[in-house]
Motif scaffolding. Structure first.
Motif, short mmCIF file in Angstrom:
data_model
loop_
_atom_site.label_atom_id
_atom_site.label_comp_id
_atom_site.label_asym_id
_atom_site.label_seq_id
_atom_site.Cartn_x
_atom_site.Cartn_y
_atom_site.Cartn_z
N SER A 14 -4.24 6.99 -11.43
CA SER A 14 -5.20 7.61 -10.50
C SER A 14 -6.64 7.36 -10.94
CB SER A 14 -4.96 9.12 -10.39
OG SER A 14 -3.66 9.35 -9.91
N ASP A 30 -3.79 8.28 -3.16
CA ASP A 30 -2.99 8.89 -4.24
C ASP A 30 -1.69 9.37 -3.62
OD1 ASP A 30 -1.85 10.64 -6.10
OD2 ASP A 30 -3.81 11.03 -7.00
N ASP A 32 0.94 10.89 -4.80
CA ASP A 32 1.34 12.27 -5.11
C ASP A 32 0.65 13.23 -4.15
OD1 ASP A 32 2.99 11.65 -7.26
OD2 ASP A 32 1.47 12.05 -8.79
N HIS A 33 -0.63 12.97 -3.92
CA HIS A 33 -1.39 13.84 -3.01
C HIS A 33 -0.83 13.75 -1.59
CE1 HIS A 33 -4.78 15.86 -1.19
NE2 HIS A 33 -4.91 14.84 -0.37
N GLU A 34 -0.49 12.55 -1.16
CA GLU A 34 0.04 12.40 0.21
C GLU A 34 1.41 13.06 0.35
OE1 GLU A 34 -1.95 11.63 2.41
OE2 GLU A 34 -3.51 10.81 1.11
N GLU A 36 2.31 15.69 -1.30
CA GLU A 36 2.01 17.13 -1.23
C GLU A 36 1.56 17.52 0.18
OE1 GLU A 36 -0.64 17.74 -4.64
OE2 GLU A 36 1.10 18.40 -5.82
N GLN A 37 0.77 16.64 0.80
CA GLN A 37 0.33 16.92 2.18
C GLN A 37 1.52 17.00 3.11
OE1 GLN A 37 -2.98 17.74 1.34
NE2 GLN A 37 -3.28 17.03 3.42
N THR A 42 2.82 22.03 -3.43
CA THR A 42 2.61 21.18 -4.61
C THR A 42 3.92 20.49 -4.96
OG1 THR A 42 3.25 22.92 -6.15
CG2 THR A 42 0.90 22.80 -5.56
#
Ligand code: S3P
Length: 171
Positions: A14, A30, A32-34, A36-37, A42
């Motif tokens: 990242s 990212d 991981d972020h997508e 989570e979205q 989380t």
């Protein structure tokens, strides 16, 4: 152009991805972020509620279906290349770069920030190195399918960019 950065948790996917993207004017994604979205929670909470297999399925779906901007640098989760045909898919759909790092260096970088990583959060310092050694041994054959490989220690965005421009085959 899509560039997938792969490698173990803590290797700098990242951080390096963000720096490289801003340097060359690409978008940074990212995964991981997508995930989570998509999950609406989380990663830790998703793991606890649904387990690792459900997480891997969702991660694979997001990896393959995300609407990547035309020029993207993508930081993937450390386990993503090792599930189903994700690694083949990345190799077929972009340039893959493995950021390599030793278990000891990874452990030093992962000592803090264990909380948000479900695979690490119940490990003490001594268990952490042993866990990384074992997991890395399991995963290395997937990571090594990357088209390019780079040493993560002391890596800079300039060096990563040079590697991608074909100015160096191994850094
Ligand atoms: C995982 C790595 C994490 C995240 C999840 C599982 C793994 O991503 O996807 O906690 O299995 O290695 P980072 O590599 O970005 O920490």
């Amino acid at each position: 152009m899509k560039v997938f950065l792969i490698g173990f948790m803590g290797c700098g996917k990242s951080t390096m991805g963000k720096r490289l993207a801003s340097k060359i004017g690409s978008s940074f994604v990212d995964l991981d972020h997508e995930v989570e979205q998509q999950a609406g929670s989380t990663i830790s909470a998703f793991f606890s509620a649904h387990g690792e297999e459900a997480f891997r399925q969702l991660e694979s779906k997001v990896l393959k279906e995300f609407p990547y901007p035309e020029h993207s640098i993508i930081a993937t989760g450390g386990g993503a290349p090792c599930y189903a045909d994700n690694m083949q898919w990345m190799n077929a759909n972009g340039t893959t770069v493995y950021i390599d790092m030793s278990p000891l260096a990874l452990a030093r970088r992962l000592e803090k920030g264990r909380e948000k990583r479900p695979l690490l959060k119940n490990l003490n310092d001594a268990e952490l190195v042993a866990f990384i050694e074992g997991k890395l041994a399991e995963r290395r054959s997937f990571y090594q399918q990357a088209q390019l490989m780079v040493d993560g220690l002391g890596l800079t965005a300039d060096a990563l960019n040079a590697l991608l421009q074909g100015k160096s085959s191994y850094l």
